[in-house]
Design a protein around this motif. Sequence first.
Motif, PDB file in Angstrom:
ATOM      1  N   GLN A  11      33.673  76.825  45.789  1.00 45.29           N
ATOM      2  CA  GLN A  11      32.128  77.259  45.815  1.00 45.29           C
ATOM      3  C   GLN A  11      31.650  77.060  44.319  1.00 45.29           C
ATOM      4  O   GLN A  11      30.352  77.371  44.172  1.00 45.29           O
ATOM      5  CB  GLN A  11      32.163  78.619  45.925  1.00 45.29           C
ATOM      6  CG  GLN A  11      32.543  78.954  47.310  1.00 45.29           C
ATOM      7  CD  GLN A  11      31.692  78.216  48.542  1.00 45.29           C
ATOM      8  OE1 GLN A  11      30.364  78.492  48.452  1.00 45.29           O
ATOM      9  NE2 GLN A  11      32.122  77.772  49.494  1.00 45.29           N
ATOM     10  N   ILE A  12      32.377  76.632  43.392  1.00 42.96           N
ATOM     11  CA  ILE A  12      31.662  76.554  41.903  1.00 42.96           C
ATOM     12  C   ILE A  12      30.557  75.629  41.895  1.00 42.96           C
ATOM     13  O   ILE A  12      29.523  75.895  41.208  1.00 42.96           O
ATOM     14  CB  ILE A  12      32.736  76.205  40.798  1.00 42.96           C
ATOM     15  CG1 ILE A  12      33.956  77.351  40.622  1.00 42.96           C
ATOM     16  CG2 ILE A  12      32.114  75.865  39.476  1.00 42.96           C
ATOM     17  CD1 ILE A  12      34.801  77.126  39.695  1.00 42.96           C
ATOM     18  N   PRO A  18      23.715  75.902  37.941  1.00 40.77           N
ATOM     19  CA  PRO A  18      25.012  74.810  37.748  1.00 40.77           C
ATOM     20  C   PRO A  18      25.649  74.846  36.373  1.00 40.77           C
ATOM     21  O   PRO A  18      25.032  75.138  35.595  1.00 40.77           O
ATOM     22  CB  PRO A  18      24.316  73.518  38.232  1.00 40.77           C
ATOM     23  CG  PRO A  18      23.120  73.827  38.914  1.00 40.77           C
ATOM     24  CD  PRO A  18      22.666  75.180  38.498  1.00 40.77           C
ATOM     25  N   LEU A  19      26.954  74.718  36.555  1.00 42.70           N
ATOM     26  CA  LEU A  19      27.666  74.671  35.097  1.00 42.70           C
ATOM     27  C   LEU A  19      27.187  73.517  34.332  1.00 42.70           C
ATOM     28  O   LEU A  19      27.040  72.484  34.914  1.00 42.70           O
ATOM     29  CB  LEU A  19      29.210  74.545  35.385  1.00 42.70           C
ATOM     30  CG  LEU A  19      29.933  75.803  36.151  1.00 42.70           C
ATOM     31  CD1 LEU A  19      31.428  75.325  36.173  1.00 42.70           C
ATOM     32  CD2 LEU A  19      29.583  77.086  35.477  1.00 42.70           C
ATOM     33  N   THR A  20      27.108  73.784  33.019  1.00 46.25           N
ATOM     34  CA  THR A  20      26.803  72.704  32.239  1.00 46.25           C
ATOM     35  C   THR A  20      27.955  71.928  32.058  1.00 46.25           C
ATOM     36  O   THR A  20      29.119  72.285  32.399  1.00 46.25           O
ATOM     37  CB  THR A  20      26.309  73.202  30.631  1.00 46.25           C
ATOM     38  OG1 THR A  20      27.176  73.838  30.107  1.00 46.25           O
ATOM     39  CG2 THR A  20      25.038  73.924  30.876  1.00 46.25           C
ATOM     40  N   ALA A  21      27.878  70.652  31.397  1.00 49.67           N
ATOM     41  CA  ALA A  21      29.143  69.713  31.184  1.00 49.67           C
ATOM     42  C   ALA A  21      30.080  70.574  30.417  1.00 49.67           C
ATOM     43  O   ALA A  21      31.395  70.548  30.449  1.00 49.67           O
ATOM     44  CB  ALA A  21      28.898  68.606  30.579  1.00 49.67           C
ATOM     45  N   GLY A  22      29.801  71.238  29.296  1.00 49.51           N
ATOM     46  CA  GLY A  22      30.712  71.903  28.464  1.00 49.51           C
ATOM     47  C   GLY A  22      31.347  73.236  29.116  1.00 49.51           C
ATOM     48  O   GLY A  22      32.568  73.348  28.961  1.00 49.51           O
ATOM     49  N   GLU A  23      30.380  73.727  29.734  1.00 50.11           N
ATOM     50  CA  GLU A  23      30.966  74.910  30.532  1.00 50.11           C
ATOM     51  C   GLU A  23      32.081  74.511  31.586  1.00 50.11           C
ATOM     52  O   GLU A  23      33.105  75.091  31.809  1.00 50.11           O
ATOM     53  CB  GLU A  23      29.919  75.801  31.471  1.00 50.11           C
ATOM     54  CG  GLU A  23      28.927  76.663  30.418  1.00 50.11           C
ATOM     55  CD  GLU A  23      27.621  77.119  31.367  1.00 50.11           C
ATOM     56  OE1 GLU A  23      26.735  77.836  30.688  1.00 50.11           O
ATOM     57  OE2 GLU A  23      27.396  76.705  32.465  1.00 50.11           O
ATOM     58  N   GLY A  24      31.890  73.382  32.161  1.00 54.71           N
ATOM     59  CA  GLY A  24      32.834  72.855  33.094  1.00 54.71           C
ATOM     60  C   GLY A  24      34.143  72.781  32.422  1.00 54.71           C
ATOM     61  O   GLY A  24      35.242  72.504  32.980  1.00 54.71           O
ATOM     62  N   ARG A  25      34.070  72.004  31.358  1.00 57.47           N
ATOM     63  CA  ARG A  25      35.337  71.769  30.451  1.00 57.47           C
ATOM     64  C   ARG A  25      35.999  72.831  30.019  1.00 57.47           C
ATOM     65  O   ARG A  25      37.117  72.923  29.937  1.00 57.47           O
ATOM     66  CB  ARG A  25      34.869  70.987  29.345  1.00 57.47           C
ATOM     67  CG  ARG A  25      34.516  69.631  29.584  1.00 57.47           C
ATOM     68  CD  ARG A  25      34.339  68.387  28.350  1.00 57.47           C
ATOM     69  NE  ARG A  25      33.565  69.084  27.157  1.00 57.47           N
ATOM     70  CZ  ARG A  25      32.369  68.858  26.943  1.00 57.47           C
ATOM     71  NH1 ARG A  25      31.790  67.990  27.899  1.00 57.47           N
ATOM     72  NH2 ARG A  25      31.761  69.185  26.105  1.00 57.47           N
ATOM     73  N   VAL A  26      35.385  73.847  29.994  1.00 59.26           N
ATOM     74  CA  VAL A  26      35.976  75.182  29.364  1.00 59.26           C
ATOM     75  C   VAL A  26      36.792  75.739  30.623  1.00 59.26           C
ATOM     76  O   VAL A  26      37.912  76.339  30.456  1.00 59.26           O
ATOM     77  CB  VAL A  26      35.097  75.970  28.693  1.00 59.26           C
ATOM     78  CG1 VAL A  26      35.685  77.327  28.483  1.00 59.26           C
ATOM     79  CG2 VAL A  26      34.621  75.555  27.251  1.00 59.26           C
ATOM     80  N   GLU A  39      43.211  86.034  35.250  1.00 57.35           N
ATOM     81  CA  GLU A  39      42.179  85.648  36.435  1.00 57.35           C
ATOM     82  C   GLU A  39      41.070  85.384  35.791  1.00 57.35           C
ATOM     83  O   GLU A  39      40.402  85.858  34.504  1.00 57.35           O
ATOM     84  CB  GLU A  39      41.845  87.308  37.321  1.00 57.35           C
ATOM     85  CG  GLU A  39      43.051  87.666  37.740  1.00 57.35           C
ATOM     86  CD  GLU A  39      43.022  88.781  38.227  1.00 57.35           C
ATOM     87  OE1 GLU A  39      41.636  89.273  38.515  1.00 57.35           O
ATOM     88  OE2 GLU A  39      43.713  89.725  38.801  1.00 57.35           O
ATOM     89  N   ILE A  40      40.151  84.230  36.320  1.00 58.11           N
ATOM     90  CA  ILE A  40      38.974  83.604  35.743  1.00 58.11           C
ATOM     91  C   ILE A  40      38.008  83.769  36.682  1.00 58.11           C
ATOM     92  O   ILE A  40      37.910  83.530  37.939  1.00 58.11           O
ATOM     93  CB  ILE A  40      39.281  82.109  35.692  1.00 58.11           C
ATOM     94  CG1 ILE A  40      40.294  81.657  34.708  1.00 58.11           C
ATOM     95  CG2 ILE A  40      38.204  81.504  34.935  1.00 58.11           C
ATOM     96  CD1 ILE A  40      40.577  80.216  34.538  1.00 58.11           C
ATOM     97  N   TYR A  41      36.852  84.364  36.131  1.00 61.51           N
ATOM     98  CA  TYR A  41      35.569  84.758  36.727  1.00 61.51           C
ATOM     99  C   TYR A  41      34.635  83.904  36.131  1.00 61.51           C
ATOM    100  O   TYR A  41      34.137  83.993  34.928  1.00 61.51           O
ATOM    101  CB  TYR A  41      35.327  86.144  36.775  1.00 61.51           C
ATOM    102  CG  TYR A  41      36.362  87.094  37.357  1.00 61.51           C
ATOM    103  CD1 TYR A  41      36.252  87.404  38.910  1.00 61.51           C
ATOM    104  CD2 TYR A  41      37.433  87.470  36.828  1.00 61.51           C
ATOM    105  CE1 TYR A  41      37.016  88.156  39.314  1.00 61.51           C
ATOM    106  CE2 TYR A  41      38.312  88.361  37.288  1.00 61.51           C
ATOM    107  CZ  TYR A  41      38.293  88.549  38.732  1.00 61.51           C
ATOM    108  OH  TYR A  41      39.013  89.422  39.421  1.00 61.51           O
ATOM    109  N   VAL A  42      33.803  83.173  36.790  1.00 60.79           N
ATOM    110  CA  VAL A  42      32.868  82.131  36.226  1.00 60.79           C
ATOM    111  C   VAL A  42      31.410  82.778  36.819  1.00 60.79           C
ATOM    112  O   VAL A  42      31.093  82.901  37.723  1.00 60.79           O
ATOM    113  CB  VAL A  42      33.091  80.755  37.204  1.00 60.79           C
ATOM    114  CG1 VAL A  42      31.911  79.811  36.409  1.00 60.79           C
ATOM    115  CG2 VAL A  42      34.441  80.251  36.604  1.00 60.79           C
TER     116      VAL A  42
END
Length: 638
Positions: A11-12, A18-26, A39-42
């Motif tokens: 669902q991300i 939408p996630l930026t490219a940098g957010e997606g990499r992190v 646990e990861i919460y986006v």
Amino acid sequence: MARIIDPPRDQISKLPTPLTAGEGRVVELFDANLPLEWEIYVQPHLNGLRPDIVLLHPQAGIAVFEIKDWDLEVMHYYSVPESHRGRVLMARDREGKTFRVRDNPVDKILLYKKEIFDLYCPRLDGKAGNAVITAGVILTCANRSEVERVFGPFRDCHEVMRNYPQYYPISCREDVGSGNLDRIFPEWRRRSSLYMNQDIADDLRGWLKEPYSSQEQRAPLELDSRQRELTTSRTESGYRRIKGPAGSGKSVILAARAAALAAEGKRILVVSFNITLLNYLRDLAVRHEAARNVIRSQIDFLNFHLWCKRVCLDSGNDDSYESLWLSLRQASGEENASSLNAILNVRLPALVQRLYQEDADQHLMPRYDAILVDEGQDLHPSWWQTLRLALKTCGEMILVADKTQNIYATAAAWTEETMANAGFRGPWAELKISYRLPPNVVPLVTRFAKDFMAGEEVDVPQLEQRGQQGEFAELFPVELRWVQVPASSGGLHAGNTEIRRMMMQLQADTSMSDITVLSGTESGRGLVEYWKSKGVDLLHTFDVDRQESSRQKRAFFQGGAKIKATTLHSFKGWEARHLVLFVESAERAEDRALIYTALTRIKRHVTGSSLTVISCCPELMRYGQSWPDFVDCRSGQA
């Protein structure tokens, strides 16, 4: 590998932002390298703060990160001193224009950490508990020297960041590229902490999770065969009236029909009496697959009086509209209330009727292919006649109603003779089954209607037939709690206690933001002030200023990432899985209709829901004692 908890991995890509490219990499970096216990919460809600990422380890700690894909060299970021805050972030664009950057990530992480410690994890131990929380900034497109040049001064001017850099890391492009977790998140290797435990983790999870109401927005509308028939057809005359008990799908049908007609290119008007209900209807319409791209362009969602105002102003009759209110501005007290009722109920509809009647050529006044009215029992018949004038030839009108929810004492005006004069022929289209209410709630609202609404027109909900009713009830568990308080207290203390209790007992798929509090205006303001004093920002409609309160009602929507508080009137037509209801009067028929309506706002779910009533009405105590969990607070016992 860590776990991406919320939203689920698949669902991300559907996040509202939408996630930026940098957010997606992190996110991928954390997911691939952190131990499984993290646990990861986006983009978690966190009571409306919405940080980019929160990490949670039930035994080791918490981390919150603000991520920026800023190129510090291109935009020429820099900091300057400011006496009352230490430093402020500035930037200079390509044209040389200098401006202050409001979105300062250092300010944000300090706020995140403070609120997590002060509000969302109240069981953290004193100042030492701060060591459990890491708050970091990640600059994914900036090299180390630029990050140090711009953000080093911020670290240096904040003593806590200067003295405990491991809890306030500021990392750069090289760190993300090499996967250097020791610089991005120095505490990532920790496996335990004296100050962190499962209870604290549960406290925070309730604020991190996406509200159920937001999750629901991604699900298509579900319609049974009867509902689908009413959604996809029209009567020969174009006029249809639908009635049914609470939770039988009346609003769903109305929203789905509006969406389907809008998808055909038709212009639609959706009307209700309450301002807040419009947001709920819009949310329902958006879930209809045919209308996602046409909701804004083809459907007007307006309460009746705002529609009247718009009609007057858009047609150039603003002077006539303003003249209605001159007498009101000069009146006071009971005279003011009487003048207001005369304007809203008679004079304003009469003005709009005259404007339409004078527009014989149909060139000036707005007209619609379909007009759909929800909670029709709240409208005066003359308002309906006013709306009819805005319907195009061969258009369609739908009225849905439930006379049991007669909270404004207007339903009696809708006699069969009135209905015939309003364009209706033949019987009502009836809905019988409630799909909203948990099975164990149905006998309670039925008993309330029988005991306290005798002599009034009552349409109680029925359950669908699903084998043994006991098994059906188990399918939709619900906690039902009645708290009786002394009349003098108003229940404020009990309310605070019960809200906190509900916070601690949320279901796995709901969050703090799914809790809704319904009350009278004065007790509601008291609750809002109490929670504000604790630093909790509520989405509410209790402002003293009438204009601000109206604005709050327009902004009141189910997916709002905060605990919600509003009046029983304003929540009419809505639904919630976790509901706290204050009952302060049961003397008048309208009071009892309002209580009935509020009791039917609870929404069932297979993972559970909860309804708590706090009542100071002695005449309701015997009824409250029939609830599964009854608490008597009149003499201090609980």
